[in-house]
Design a protein around this motif. Sequence first.
Motif, PDB file in Angstrom:
ATOM      1  N   SER A 256       0.841  -1.209   0.000  1.00 52.28           N
ATOM      2  CA  SER A 256       0.000   0.000   0.000  1.00 52.28           C
ATOM      3  C   SER A 256       0.869   1.251   0.000  1.00 52.28           C
ATOM      4  O   SER A 256       0.547   2.247  -0.673  1.00 52.28           O
ATOM      5  CB  SER A 256      -0.920   0.000   1.213  1.00 52.28           C
ATOM      6  OG  SER A 256      -1.860  -1.041   1.141  1.00 52.28           O
ATOM      7  N   VAL A 257       1.966   1.209   0.770  1.00 50.78           N
ATOM      8  CA  VAL A 257       2.904   2.340   0.786  1.00 50.78           C
ATOM      9  C   VAL A 257       3.495   2.538  -0.612  1.00 50.78           C
ATOM     10  O   VAL A 257       3.706   3.673  -1.058  1.00 50.78           O
ATOM     11  CB  VAL A 257       4.012   2.101   1.829  1.00 50.78           C
ATOM     12  CG1 VAL A 257       5.028   3.231   1.801  1.00 50.78           C
ATOM     13  CG2 VAL A 257       3.406   1.962   3.218  1.00 50.78           C
ATOM     14  N   PHE A 258       3.764   1.443  -1.292  1.00 51.56           N
ATOM     15  CA  PHE A 258       4.278   1.487  -2.664  1.00 51.56           C
ATOM     16  C   PHE A 258       3.339   2.302  -3.558  1.00 51.56           C
ATOM     17  O   PHE A 258       3.781   3.187  -4.307  1.00 51.56           O
ATOM     18  CB  PHE A 258       4.411   0.046  -3.178  1.00 51.56           C
ATOM     19  CG  PHE A 258       4.744  -0.084  -4.635  1.00 51.56           C
ATOM     20  CD1 PHE A 258       6.054  -0.203  -5.057  1.00 51.56           C
ATOM     21  CD2 PHE A 258       3.736  -0.110  -5.594  1.00 51.56           C
ATOM     22  CE1 PHE A 258       6.363  -0.333  -6.408  1.00 51.56           C
ATOM     23  CE2 PHE A 258       4.028  -0.238  -6.938  1.00 51.56           C
ATOM     24  CZ  PHE A 258       5.348  -0.348  -7.341  1.00 51.56           C
ATOM     25  N   PHE A 259       2.037   2.043  -3.469  1.00 52.45           N
ATOM     26  CA  PHE A 259       1.090   2.752  -4.342  1.00 52.45           C
ATOM     27  C   PHE A 259       0.946   4.212  -3.941  1.00 52.45           C
ATOM     28  O   PHE A 259       0.809   5.078  -4.808  1.00 52.45           O
ATOM     29  CB  PHE A 259      -0.272   2.045  -4.316  1.00 52.45           C
ATOM     30  CG  PHE A 259      -0.263   0.716  -4.985  1.00 52.45           C
ATOM     31  CD1 PHE A 259       0.010   0.605  -6.335  1.00 52.45           C
ATOM     32  CD2 PHE A 259      -0.506  -0.444  -4.274  1.00 52.45           C
ATOM     33  CE1 PHE A 259       0.044  -0.626  -6.968  1.00 52.45           C
ATOM     34  CE2 PHE A 259      -0.478  -1.675  -4.886  1.00 52.45           C
ATOM     35  CZ  PHE A 259      -0.200  -1.774  -6.238  1.00 52.45           C
ATOM     36  N   LEU A 260       0.979   4.485  -2.623  1.00 55.87           N
ATOM     37  CA  LEU A 260       0.901   5.881  -2.189  1.00 55.87           C
ATOM     38  C   LEU A 260       2.132   6.644  -2.672  1.00 55.87           C
ATOM     39  O   LEU A 260       2.024   7.798  -3.119  1.00 55.87           O
ATOM     40  CB  LEU A 260       0.785   5.946  -0.665  1.00 55.87           C
ATOM     41  CG  LEU A 260       0.501   7.323  -0.073  1.00 55.87           C
ATOM     42  CD1 LEU A 260      -0.802   7.879  -0.626  1.00 55.87           C
ATOM     43  CD2 LEU A 260       0.441   7.257   1.446  1.00 55.87           C
ATOM     44  N   ALA A 261       3.299   6.007  -2.604  1.00 57.57           N
ATOM     45  CA  ALA A 261       4.524   6.642  -3.109  1.00 57.57           C
ATOM     46  C   ALA A 261       4.433   6.865  -4.615  1.00 57.57           C
ATOM     47  O   ALA A 261       4.891   7.898  -5.129  1.00 57.57           O
ATOM     48  CB  ALA A 261       5.732   5.774  -2.777  1.00 57.57           C
ATOM     49  N   ALA A 262       3.827   5.916  -5.323  1.00 60.50           N
ATOM     50  CA  ALA A 262       3.671   6.077  -6.784  1.00 60.50           C
ATOM     51  C   ALA A 262       2.799   7.286  -7.106  1.00 60.50           C
ATOM     52  O   ALA A 262       3.095   8.039  -8.040  1.00 60.50           O
ATOM     53  CB  ALA A 262       3.070   4.809  -7.380  1.00 60.50           C
ATOM     54  N   GLY A 267       2.704  12.425  -9.282  1.00 62.39           N
ATOM     55  CA  GLY A 267       2.001  13.714  -9.288  1.00 62.39           C
ATOM     56  C   GLY A 267       0.561  13.508  -8.862  1.00 62.39           C
ATOM     57  O   GLY A 267      -0.221  12.913  -9.614  1.00 62.39           O
ATOM     58  N   MET A 268       0.229  14.004  -7.673  1.00 62.80           N
ATOM     59  CA  MET A 268      -1.124  13.798  -7.156  1.00 62.80           C
ATOM     60  C   MET A 268      -2.134  14.601  -7.976  1.00 62.80           C
ATOM     61  O   MET A 268      -1.882  15.733  -8.361  1.00 62.80           O
ATOM     62  CB  MET A 268      -1.194  14.221  -5.686  1.00 62.80           C
ATOM     63  CG  MET A 268      -0.330  13.380  -4.781  1.00 62.80           C
ATOM     64  SD  MET A 268      -0.407  13.900  -3.063  1.00 62.80           S
ATOM     65  CE  MET A 268      -2.079  13.472  -2.676  1.00 62.80           C
ATOM     66  N   GLY A 273       0.186  11.430 -13.918  1.00 61.91           N
ATOM     67  CA  GLY A 273       1.022  11.187 -12.745  1.00 61.91           C
ATOM     68  C   GLY A 273       0.890   9.764 -12.240  1.00 61.91           C
ATOM     69  O   GLY A 273       1.887   9.146 -11.835  1.00 61.91           O
ATOM     70  N   ALA A 274      -0.341   9.236 -12.243  1.00 62.12           N
ATOM     71  CA  ALA A 274      -0.529   7.850 -11.797  1.00 62.12           C
ATOM     72  C   ALA A 274       0.230   6.882 -12.699  1.00 62.12           C
ATOM     73  O   ALA A 274       0.838   5.911 -12.226  1.00 62.12           O
ATOM     74  CB  ALA A 274      -2.021   7.523 -11.772  1.00 62.12           C
ATOM     75  N   GLY A 327       5.669  16.120  -8.751  1.00 64.54           N
ATOM     76  CA  GLY A 327       5.925  14.834  -9.363  1.00 64.54           C
ATOM     77  C   GLY A 327       6.374  14.857 -10.812  1.00 64.54           C
ATOM     78  O   GLY A 327       6.651  15.898 -11.400  1.00 64.54           O
ATOM     79  N   LEU A 328       6.442  13.659 -11.358  1.00 60.29           N
ATOM     80  CA  LEU A 328       6.908  13.479 -12.731  1.00 60.29           C
ATOM     81  C   LEU A 328       5.987  14.144 -13.744  1.00 60.29           C
ATOM     82  O   LEU A 328       6.449  14.565 -14.810  1.00 60.29           O
ATOM     83  CB  LEU A 328       7.000  11.980 -13.032  1.00 60.29           C
ATOM     84  CG  LEU A 328       8.092  11.218 -12.275  1.00 60.29           C
ATOM     85  CD1 LEU A 328       7.834   9.725 -12.365  1.00 60.29           C
ATOM     86  CD2 LEU A 328       9.455  11.561 -12.840  1.00 60.29           C
ATOM     87  N   ALA A 329       4.700  14.237 -13.433  1.00 59.02           N
ATOM     88  CA  ALA A 329       3.768  14.866 -14.369  1.00 59.02           C
ATOM     89  C   ALA A 329       4.134  16.333 -14.595  1.00 59.02           C
ATOM     90  O   ALA A 329       4.025  16.836 -15.717  1.00 59.02           O
ATOM     91  CB  ALA A 329       2.336  14.746 -13.840  1.00 59.02           C
ATOM     92  N   GLU A 330       4.587  17.018 -13.546  1.00 56.81           N
ATOM     93  CA  GLU A 330       4.979  18.417 -13.693  1.00 56.81           C
ATOM     94  C   GLU A 330       6.259  18.532 -14.533  1.00 56.81           C
ATOM     95  O   GLU A 330       6.398  19.452 -15.342  1.00 56.81           O
ATOM     96  CB  GLU A 330       5.191  19.044 -12.316  1.00 56.81           C
ATOM     97  CG  GLU A 330       5.637  20.487 -12.339  1.00 56.81           C
ATOM     98  CD  GLU A 330       4.650  21.409 -13.038  1.00 56.81           C
ATOM     99  OE1 GLU A 330       3.463  21.059 -13.114  1.00 56.81           O
ATOM    100  OE2 GLU A 330       5.082  22.479 -13.519  1.00 56.81           O
TER     101      GLU A 330
END
Length: 346
Positions: A256-262, A267-268, A273-274, A327-330
């Motif tokens: 679950s931490v893995f997905f939250l970090a992703a 990029g939230m 971003g996902a 995040g990466l999206a930005e």
Amino acid sequence: MRIGAAHQTYAQAEALLDTNVQRVMLVALFAALALFPFIADQYWIYLACLVLIHIVSTTGLNILTGYTGLVSLGQAAFMSVGAYTVAILEIRVGTPFIINLILAGFVSAAVGLVVGVPSLRVKGLYLAIATIAASFILHFLFANGPAFLGGTQGLSMPPARLFGYDLARPFQLYWLFMPLTALAVFVAANLFRTRIGRAFIAIRDRDISAEVLGIPLLKYKLLSFALSSFYAGVAGGMWAYFFRVVTPESFPLIYSVFFLAAVIVGGMGTILGAILGAIFMTMVPEFLKIAVSYLTFIPNATAQLSPIRTIVFGLLIIGFLLFEPQGLAEIWRRVRRFFHLWPFKK
């Protein structure tokens, strides 16, 4: 030089892709995805399938956390519900895999509705702890529940079947997972162009103001939990068909931490971003492992430098939090803006 898009109608303004360049890039992307399994070896196809599973689950968590502002550390637990649902249906009932995946999503959504009830009274870290508690309860249920859940040994299931053929190898599963992932991303991208998606964003930005404007908080928070859990359930079902062994230990809290970090790294609050976050979290450890394997002057480098590889991975995540919180999206958006103005922008 193109510096913007002039929309002449509402339909153009609301289009998902508003320029020919975007349409050409999307066609090129699908062409690359179609060619990929014919030019890559089994190892890279295996990783691609894993990335596709993670994209579906991360997209679901992004609906809840990125767009609605509700923190959850139970995404892996919802995946486990989907995986067990698929395994039981495949073993006990024998329904087609596509029906199993859909039902896995709905069962996980029902569990997500129950877990989401505290979201009206608590939020932030308190809600995260509530979802962790749900994870422990589900783990206990799967390990000590009825015999048909398989106990700590879990369940072993046959491969998915289509027109009498087994979809057991990554090459075969890729053609099942890739369209499913594309559909999941497409639905999520359009969700936030609807009344429901805008209500999610309003709740994230200012929940009290959203309630004053007439948005029922409990209804939309529960709906967000249900949608996020539906995505997790489908991802869990894909996971079950991919590994074909489902145990209570298959979906630990660290997953679950893995997905939250992703979600954070990608990029939230952005669909791109996902996708980028899921790719980053899945592939960077593999790239680091490959890089370490080239250090041939160090005896047994892969084993000896494994802790350093983990540290580098952790530092990369911390670096994103410190220097690029969007995040990466930005980063991708900045690259696009640079080439829109190049070579006239200094």
